[in-house]
Design a protein around this motif. Structure first.
Motif, PDB file in Angstrom:
ATOM      1  N   ILE A 122      -3.880   2.026   0.274  1.00 13.22           N
ATOM      2  CA  ILE A 122      -3.083   1.072   1.049  1.00 13.22           C
ATOM      3  C   ILE A 122      -3.399  -0.355   0.620  1.00 13.22           C
ATOM      4  O   ILE A 122      -2.493  -1.183   0.448  1.00 13.22           O
ATOM      5  CB  ILE A 122      -3.308   1.293   2.560  1.00 13.22           C
ATOM      6  CG1 ILE A 122      -2.737   2.666   2.961  1.00 13.22           C
ATOM      7  CG2 ILE A 122      -2.693   0.172   3.386  1.00 13.22           C
ATOM      8  CD1 ILE A 122      -3.182   3.163   4.309  1.00 13.22           C
ATOM      9  N   ILE A 123      -4.673  -0.657   0.419  1.00 16.09           N
ATOM     10  CA  ILE A 123      -5.061  -1.994  -0.062  1.00 16.09           C
ATOM     11  C   ILE A 123      -4.432  -2.260  -1.426  1.00 16.09           C
ATOM     12  O   ILE A 123      -3.877  -3.341  -1.673  1.00 16.09           O
ATOM     13  CB  ILE A 123      -6.601  -2.136  -0.121  1.00 16.09           C
ATOM     14  CG1 ILE A 123      -7.209  -2.066   1.283  1.00 16.09           C
ATOM     15  CG2 ILE A 123      -7.013  -3.427  -0.832  1.00 16.09           C
ATOM     16  CD1 ILE A 123      -6.739  -3.146   2.234  1.00 16.09           C
ATOM     17  N   ALA A 124      -4.485  -1.280  -2.321  1.00 14.34           N
ATOM     18  CA  ALA A 124      -3.886  -1.446  -3.649  1.00 14.34           C
ATOM     19  C   ALA A 124      -2.377  -1.663  -3.540  1.00 14.34           C
ATOM     20  O   ALA A 124      -1.805  -2.459  -4.298  1.00 14.34           O
ATOM     21  CB  ALA A 124      -4.190  -0.222  -4.516  1.00 14.34           C
ATOM     22  N   SER A 125      -1.755  -0.990  -2.619  1.00 14.08           N
ATOM     23  CA  SER A 125      -0.320  -1.148  -2.420  1.00 14.08           C
ATOM     24  C   SER A 125       0.011  -2.578  -1.977  1.00 14.08           C
ATOM     25  O   SER A 125       0.992  -3.172  -2.430  1.00 14.08           O
ATOM     26  CB  SER A 125       0.169  -0.133  -1.374  1.00 14.08           C
ATOM     27  OG  SER A 125       1.557  -0.205  -1.214  1.00 14.08           O
ATOM     28  N   TRP A 126      -0.808  -3.148  -1.089  1.00 15.74           N
ATOM     29  CA  TRP A 126      -0.605  -4.525  -0.654  1.00 15.74           C
ATOM     30  C   TRP A 126      -0.900  -5.517  -1.785  1.00 15.74           C
ATOM     31  O   TRP A 126      -0.216  -6.532  -1.917  1.00 15.74           O
ATOM     32  CB  TRP A 126      -1.492  -4.837   0.555  1.00 15.74           C
ATOM     33  CG  TRP A 126      -0.840  -4.443   1.850  1.00 15.74           C
ATOM     34  CD1 TRP A 126      -0.943  -3.241   2.483  1.00 15.74           C
ATOM     35  CD2 TRP A 126       0.028  -5.243   2.634  1.00 15.74           C
ATOM     36  NE1 TRP A 126      -0.195  -3.250   3.624  1.00 15.74           N
ATOM     37  CE2 TRP A 126       0.415  -4.471   3.753  1.00 15.74           C
ATOM     38  CE3 TRP A 126       0.518  -6.541   2.517  1.00 15.74           C
ATOM     39  CZ2 TRP A 126       1.269  -4.952   4.732  1.00 15.74           C
ATOM     40  CZ3 TRP A 126       1.361  -7.027   3.511  1.00 15.74           C
ATOM     41  CH2 TRP A 126       1.727  -6.231   4.596  1.00 15.74           C
ATOM     42  N   GLN A 127      -1.937  -5.233  -2.570  1.00 12.95           N
ATOM     43  CA  GLN A 127      -2.308  -6.154  -3.648  1.00 12.95           C
ATOM     44  C   GLN A 127      -1.218  -6.258  -4.706  1.00 12.95           C
ATOM     45  O   GLN A 127      -1.035  -7.308  -5.315  1.00 12.95           O
ATOM     46  CB  GLN A 127      -3.626  -5.712  -4.284  1.00 12.95           C
ATOM     47  CG  GLN A 127      -4.819  -5.962  -3.397  1.00 12.95           C
ATOM     48  CD  GLN A 127      -6.108  -5.365  -3.956  1.00 12.95           C
ATOM     49  OE1 GLN A 127      -6.085  -4.436  -4.754  1.00 12.95           O
ATOM     50  NE2 GLN A 127      -7.236  -5.910  -3.496  1.00 12.95           N
ATOM     51  N   THR A 128      -0.505  -5.173  -4.927  1.00 13.82           N
ATOM     52  CA  THR A 128       0.541  -5.168  -5.957  1.00 13.82           C
ATOM     53  C   THR A 128       1.942  -5.344  -5.371  1.00 13.82           C
ATOM     54  O   THR A 128       2.914  -5.319  -6.107  1.00 13.82           O
ATOM     55  CB  THR A 128       0.504  -3.856  -6.754  1.00 13.82           C
ATOM     56  OG1 THR A 128       0.767  -2.763  -5.867  1.00 13.82           O
ATOM     57  CG2 THR A 128      -0.819  -3.674  -7.453  1.00 13.82           C
ATOM     58  N   LEU A 138      12.992   0.146  -1.312  1.00 16.34           N
ATOM     59  CA  LEU A 138      12.261  -0.694  -0.367  1.00 16.34           C
ATOM     60  C   LEU A 138      10.797  -0.865  -0.764  1.00 16.34           C
ATOM     61  O   LEU A 138      10.267  -0.114  -1.579  1.00 16.34           O
ATOM     62  CB  LEU A 138      12.331  -0.064   1.021  1.00 16.34           C
ATOM     63  CG  LEU A 138      13.720   0.120   1.609  1.00 16.34           C
ATOM     64  CD1 LEU A 138      13.632   0.837   2.942  1.00 16.34           C
ATOM     65  CD2 LEU A 138      14.424  -1.215   1.766  1.00 16.34           C
ATOM     66  N   ALA A 139      10.160  -1.814  -0.109  1.00 17.22           N
ATOM     67  CA  ALA A 139       8.725  -2.027  -0.291  1.00 17.22           C
ATOM     68  C   ALA A 139       7.972  -0.844   0.299  1.00 17.22           C
ATOM     69  O   ALA A 139       8.343  -0.316   1.351  1.00 17.22           O
ATOM     70  CB  ALA A 139       8.303  -3.319   0.395  1.00 17.22           C
ATOM     71  N   ARG A 140       6.908  -0.433  -0.363  1.00 16.90           N
ATOM     72  CA  ARG A 140       6.129   0.719   0.110  1.00 16.90           C
ATOM     73  C   ARG A 140       4.908   0.322   0.936  1.00 16.90           C
ATOM     74  O   ARG A 140       4.420   1.098   1.740  1.00 16.90           O
ATOM     75  CB  ARG A 140       5.657   1.549  -1.096  1.00 16.90           C
ATOM     76  CG  ARG A 140       6.780   2.208  -1.859  1.00 16.90           C
ATOM     77  CD  ARG A 140       6.764   3.692  -1.615  1.00 16.90           C
ATOM     78  NE  ARG A 140       7.966   4.326  -2.122  1.00 16.90           N
ATOM     79  CZ  ARG A 140       8.019   5.088  -3.206  1.00 16.90           C
ATOM     80  NH1 ARG A 140       6.930   5.293  -3.900  1.00 16.90           N
ATOM     81  NH2 ARG A 140       9.155   5.627  -3.572  1.00 16.90           N
ATOM     82  N   TYR A 141       4.389  -0.879   0.740  1.00 13.69           N
ATOM     83  CA  TYR A 141       3.134  -1.253   1.414  1.00 13.69           C
ATOM     84  C   TYR A 141       3.242  -1.277   2.941  1.00 13.69           C
ATOM     85  O   TYR A 141       2.288  -0.884   3.604  1.00 13.69           O
ATOM     86  CB  TYR A 141       2.564  -2.569   0.862  1.00 13.69           C
ATOM     87  CG  TYR A 141       3.521  -3.729   0.871  1.00 13.69           C
ATOM     88  CD1 TYR A 141       3.582  -4.591   1.951  1.00 13.69           C
ATOM     89  CD2 TYR A 141       4.366  -3.954  -0.209  1.00 13.69           C
ATOM     90  CE1 TYR A 141       4.454  -5.655   1.959  1.00 13.69           C
ATOM     91  CE2 TYR A 141       5.251  -5.008  -0.203  1.00 13.69           C
ATOM     92  CZ  TYR A 141       5.295  -5.853   0.878  1.00 13.69           C
ATOM     93  OH  TYR A 141       6.174  -6.909   0.881  1.00 13.69           O
ATOM     94  N   PRO A 142       4.369  -1.678   3.536  1.00  9.91           N
ATOM     95  CA  PRO A 142       4.394  -1.648   5.012  1.00  9.91           C
ATOM     96  C   PRO A 142       4.336  -0.230   5.582  1.00  9.91           C
ATOM     97  O   PRO A 142       3.621   0.014   6.559  1.00  9.91           O
ATOM     98  CB  PRO A 142       5.729  -2.319   5.369  1.00  9.91           C
ATOM     99  CG  PRO A 142       6.105  -3.105   4.161  1.00  9.91           C
ATOM    100  CD  PRO A 142       5.560  -2.346   3.004  1.00  9.91           C
ATOM    101  N   ILE A 143       5.059   0.697   4.981  1.00  8.87           N
ATOM    102  CA  ILE A 143       5.065   2.057   5.524  1.00  8.87           C
ATOM    103  C   ILE A 143       3.722   2.735   5.283  1.00  8.87           C
ATOM    104  O   ILE A 143       3.261   3.520   6.109  1.00  8.87           O
ATOM    105  CB  ILE A 143       6.256   2.885   4.987  1.00  8.87           C
ATOM    106  CG1 ILE A 143       6.503   4.115   5.861  1.00  8.87           C
ATOM    107  CG2 ILE A 143       6.054   3.289   3.541  1.00  8.87           C
ATOM    108  CD1 ILE A 143       6.970   3.816   7.242  1.00  8.87           C
ATOM    109  N   LYS A 144       3.070   2.422   4.166  1.00 10.19           N
ATOM    110  CA  LYS A 144       1.739   2.978   3.926  1.00 10.19           C
ATOM    111  C   LYS A 144       0.735   2.470   4.959  1.00 10.19           C
ATOM    112  O   LYS A 144      -0.167   3.197   5.372  1.00 10.19           O
ATOM    113  CB  LYS A 144       1.262   2.659   2.507  1.00 10.19           C
ATOM    114  CG  LYS A 144       1.927   3.503   1.441  1.00 10.19           C
ATOM    115  CD  LYS A 144       1.311   3.251   0.083  1.00 10.19           C
ATOM    116  CE  LYS A 144       1.855   4.210  -0.949  1.00 10.19           C
ATOM    117  NZ  LYS A 144       1.201   4.042  -2.255  1.00 10.19           N
TER     118      LYS A 144
END
Length: 184
Positions: A122-128, A138-144
């Protein structure tokens, strides 16, 4: 015990509100799904594109939210799947002991492990600023992120259930479904 029961009631109230709000997402998901199907066929007929990957992914994300945010609400209402071979024949106090054991030794540790093992992803998803690889996705970091939110809510509801089960074992709370008041 009274302060713990107040905490339990607060947790129950929060998860009840989240669960009821989440239930409305089912309607949104169905409407979006109908639009995705109808838009595809109407679009073929009219020669225009009326749906997109974003709509399809939004439908998936809403389903994810219903599943993830509904878990604590489902636990609160004792609607999780369980093997009832022995459990259904137990008294209220013995059910409370079984539920307390399951909560302390399975539910809470499992939820903590999910949070720990999903954290780096999840952190990696937000970082990228991870997005779908599909065009217009759509963006994946919010749902993760909702994975962590859901399992934190599940831990809190597990704590609430544990408090209530201890109160039942101590005789300070009556088990659900065992109302001995005859109304006379």
């Amino acid at each position: 015990m009274d302060k713990l029961l107040k905490l339990s009631k607060f947790i129950d109230t929060c998860n009840e509100r989240i669960g009821r709000w989440t239930s409305w997402l089912v309607l949104v998901m169905v409407i979006l799904g109908v639009w995705n199907v109808a838009g595809r066929y109407i679009g073929r007929f009219t020669g225009s594109n009326l749906t997109s990957n974003a709509y399809i992914e939004a439908q998936w994300y809403i389903f994810d939210l219903v599943f993830l945010l509904g878990a604590a609400y489902t636990l609160k209402h004792n609607e999780h799947v369980r093997v009832d071979v022995f459990y259904s024949n137990l008294s209220g106090k013995k059910k409370a002991i079984a539920d307390l054991f399951g909560t302390v030794f399975f539910l809470i540790p499992f939820s903590i492990m999910v949070i720990i093992f999903s954290w780096d992803s999840i952190i990696a998803s937000w970082q990228t600023w991870e997005t779908s690889p599909d065009p217009g996705g759509l963006a994946r970091y919010p749902i993760k992120t909702m994975i962590i939110v859901a399992f934190v809510l599940l831990i809190f509801q597990g704590i609430s259930e544990a408090i209530k089960n201890v109160a039942i074992i101590q005789g300070k709370l009556q088990p659900q479904g065992e109302n001995h008041d005859t109304g006379l």
